[in-house]
Design a protein around this motif. Structure first.
Motif, short mmCIF file in Angstrom:
data_model
loop_
_atom_site.label_atom_id
_atom_site.label_comp_id
_atom_site.label_asym_id
_atom_site.label_seq_id
_atom_site.Cartn_x
_atom_site.Cartn_y
_atom_site.Cartn_z
N ALA A 42 61.43 9.73 -43.10
CA ALA A 42 62.26 8.56 -42.81
C ALA A 42 63.74 8.92 -42.95
O ALA A 42 64.56 8.56 -42.10
N LEU A 43 64.07 9.65 -44.00
CA LEU A 43 65.48 9.98 -44.24
C LEU A 43 65.98 11.08 -43.32
O LEU A 43 67.17 11.18 -43.04
N GLU A 44 65.04 11.90 -42.85
CA GLU A 44 65.43 13.10 -42.12
C GLU A 44 65.46 12.91 -40.62
O GLU A 44 66.37 13.38 -39.95
N GLY A 45 64.45 12.18 -40.10
CA GLY A 45 64.28 12.26 -38.65
C GLY A 45 64.17 10.93 -37.93
O GLY A 45 63.65 10.89 -36.82
N CYS A 46 64.63 9.85 -38.55
CA CYS A 46 64.34 8.55 -37.92
C CYS A 46 65.58 7.74 -37.58
O CYS A 46 65.48 6.53 -37.40
N GLU A 47 66.71 8.41 -37.48
CA GLU A 47 67.93 7.65 -37.22
C GLU A 47 67.82 6.86 -35.91
O GLU A 47 68.23 5.70 -35.83
N GLY A 48 67.23 7.49 -34.88
CA GLY A 48 67.09 6.85 -33.58
C GLY A 48 66.24 5.59 -33.68
O GLY A 48 66.58 4.53 -33.13
N GLU A 49 65.15 5.68 -34.41
CA GLU A 49 64.24 4.52 -34.54
C GLU A 49 64.93 3.38 -35.30
O GLU A 49 64.79 2.21 -34.94
N VAL A 50 65.67 3.74 -36.35
CA VAL A 50 66.38 2.70 -37.12
C VAL A 50 67.44 2.04 -36.23
O VAL A 50 67.59 0.82 -36.21
N ASP A 51 68.15 2.87 -35.45
CA ASP A 51 69.17 2.32 -34.53
C ASP A 51 68.53 1.33 -33.57
O ASP A 51 69.07 0.26 -33.29
N GLU A 52 67.37 1.72 -33.05
CA GLU A 52 66.67 0.88 -32.07
C GLU A 52 66.28 -0.47 -32.68
O GLU A 52 66.48 -1.53 -32.09
N MET A 53 65.75 -0.44 -33.89
CA MET A 53 65.34 -1.70 -34.54
C MET A 53 66.59 -2.56 -34.83
O MET A 53 66.57 -3.77 -34.64
N ARG A 54 67.66 -1.90 -35.25
CA ARG A 54 68.90 -2.64 -35.54
C ARG A 54 69.42 -3.33 -34.27
O ARG A 54 69.83 -4.48 -34.30
N ARG A 55 69.36 -2.59 -33.15
CA ARG A 55 69.82 -3.17 -31.87
C ARG A 55 69.01 -4.42 -31.53
O ARG A 55 69.54 -5.43 -31.10
N GLU A 56 67.71 -4.31 -31.73
CA GLU A 56 66.82 -5.43 -31.43
C GLU A 56 67.12 -6.63 -32.35
O GLU A 56 67.24 -7.77 -31.89
N TYR A 57 67.29 -6.37 -33.65
CA TYR A 57 67.62 -7.46 -34.57
C TYR A 57 68.94 -8.12 -34.15
O TYR A 57 69.10 -9.33 -34.22
N ASN A 58 69.87 -7.28 -33.72
CA ASN A 58 71.19 -7.81 -33.35
C ASN A 58 71.09 -8.76 -32.17
O ASN A 58 71.72 -9.82 -32.16
N GLN A 59 70.29 -8.39 -31.18
CA GLN A 59 70.10 -9.29 -30.02
C GLN A 59 69.50 -10.62 -30.46
O GLN A 59 69.94 -11.69 -30.06
N ARG A 60 68.49 -10.53 -31.30
CA ARG A 60 67.84 -11.75 -31.78
C ARG A 60 68.82 -12.59 -32.59
O ARG A 60 68.83 -13.81 -32.52
N ARG A 61 69.62 -11.90 -33.40
CA ARG A 61 70.59 -12.60 -34.25
C ARG A 61 71.52 -13.47 -33.40
O ARG A 61 71.76 -14.63 -33.71
N ARG A 62 72.02 -12.88 -32.30
CA ARG A 62 72.94 -13.64 -31.45
C ARG A 62 72.27 -14.88 -30.88
O ARG A 62 72.83 -15.97 -30.86
#
Ligand SMILES: Cc1ncc(COP(=O)(O)O)c(C=O)c1O
Length: 390
Positions: free
Chosen positions: A281-301
């Motif tokens: 999780a700490l080493e290789g998942c930055e892309g996946e975390v970014d993707e989930m954050r983007r999705e949360y952000n859309q929902r947030r708006r």
């Protein structure tokens, strides 16, 4: 006959049941309800993490680890905290891997509090904070925050709640349930106050990865912060790993050593498979975390715009995955609003009062759920608000 004594210790018997729990018991009996109540990601843990766990089991890594957590995970965590939180920790002396942030909060408080010590707790806040303070023998001193100030804790509020007996400050930003974040100036103010009053800060930063303007400021990163802070985090939220039960505490060596002693007598170590997966999780998942954050952000708006449009004034949440609209326009209290919304429209939200007295007049809506569920729930909330306003 001898007088019968309660089998339940009085400090446990006296704890009020969680306002959230009572509500979820109602929701459970209503399978057709749509829920904005739950505080956990709808995403499944990223595949790379699950795959790492599978390999770990295949290789037979099924034994205890060191109490403090595996060295590999502590090393990865130290470089992650230096990179993302701007705070350098020694993986041997200043880090403890725990069973979720939940265990870290409990062990931190039990490690630092003497009976009767005051703990300043900015509210609205995560439902476990006050019970954990009480079970550790402390006295919670609520610090109110208000929507007009973006639910940011302010030094004046701390001073007002501080009766001179405070030993610690326990807070969580980005905040559950409001979505509030602190500015650098806020954090500096809090640390300045803590230094003046010689308080330890227990800073629950489990939502640090989930800010929508990239603005998380760790309490440990500002001058004078790290040496008086027990920084708490975990994998449940940003990596969608709630069921893996993994978190951490970072802090001064003598405190981490004492916390490790307590932790070794109670849980020994967190699950081995979860610790090995967390390295990935700490080493290789930055892309996946970014993707989930983007999705949360859309929902947030969507959620914030729609709530505001129906007259439920909603402060703009900048972190976590919750909106915390005011329900003042309906004239109802938060319990009544949530209960009627559930019974009449089958939508679950959490009454703001569950998060502290100053949460009254608000409800928590989680947007950690799919856009289609959100759309359905928002439509029903609008119908409810229009009907009660007639
Ligand atoms: C602010 C906050 N801290 C801690 C936790 C517990 O996290 P964990 O799953 O790591 O125990 C939660 C979960 O909802 C939370 O919202």
């Amino acid at each position: 006959m001898a007088e019968t004594r309660s089998r339940i210790a009085s400090r446990v018997g006296a704890l009020p049941p969680s306002g959230i729990r009572r509500f979820f018991d109602l929701v459970e009996k209503m399978p057709e309800a749509v829920s904005l109540g739950i505080g956990e990601p709808d995403f499944v843990t990223p595949w790379r993490i699950r795959e790492t766990a599978i390999y770990s089991l295949e290789r037979g890594h099924t034994h205890y680890t060191p109490n403090q957590g595996t060295r590999e995970l502590r090393e990865k965590l130290a470089s992650y905290l230096a990179r993302k939180f701007g705070a350098a920790y020694d993986p041997d002396a200043e880090l403890l891997i725990t069973v979720g942030a939940s265990e870290a909060i409990d062990v931190a408080l039990r490690t630092i509090l003497e009976p009767g010590d005051g703990v300043l707790v900015p509210q609205p806040c995560f439902v476990s904070y006050v019970p954990c303070v009480v079970l550790a023998g402390g006295c919670a001193r609520p610090v109110s925050t208000v929507a007009e100030e973006g639910f940011r804790v302010q030094v004046e509020g701390l001073a007002q709640a501080d009766d001179g007996n405070a030993r610690a400050l326990l807070m969580g930003y980005p905040n559950n349930p409001t979505g509030a974040t602190l500015t650098r100036a806020d954090v500096e103010g809090v640390v300045g106050y803590a230094a003046e009053r010689d308080l330890l800060v227990v800073s629950d930063e489990i939502y640090a990865e989930l800010t929508y303007d990239g603005s998380h400021v760790s309490v440990a990163s500002v001058p004078g912060g790290k040496e008086r802070t027990i920084l708490i985090g975990g994998f449940s939220k940003a990596w969608a790993m709630t069921g893996w039960r993994l978190g951490f505490a970072a802090g001064p060596a003598e405190i981490i050593e004492a916390m490790t002693k307590l932790h070794s007598y109670t849980v020994m170590c967190p699950p081995t498979v979860a610790q090995e997966a967390a390295v990935e999780a700490l080493e290789g998942c930055e892309g996946e975390v970014d993707e989930m954050r983007r999705e949360y952000n859309q929902r947030r708006r969507v959620v914030v715009n729609r709530l505001n449009a129906m007259g439920l004034t909603c402060f703009e949440p900048r972190g976590a995955f919750y909106a915390f609209p005011s329900i003042a326009s309906t004239g109802m209290g938060s319990e009544e609003f949530a209960e009627r919304l559930l019974r009449e429209e089958k939508v679950a939200v959490v009454p703001g009062a569950a998060f502290g007295d100053c949460g009254e007049g608000f409800v928590r809506c989680s947007y950690a759920t799919s856009m289609s569920v959100l759309e359905e729930a928002l439509g029903r909330i609008r119908a409810f608000v229009e009907r009660v306003g007639e």
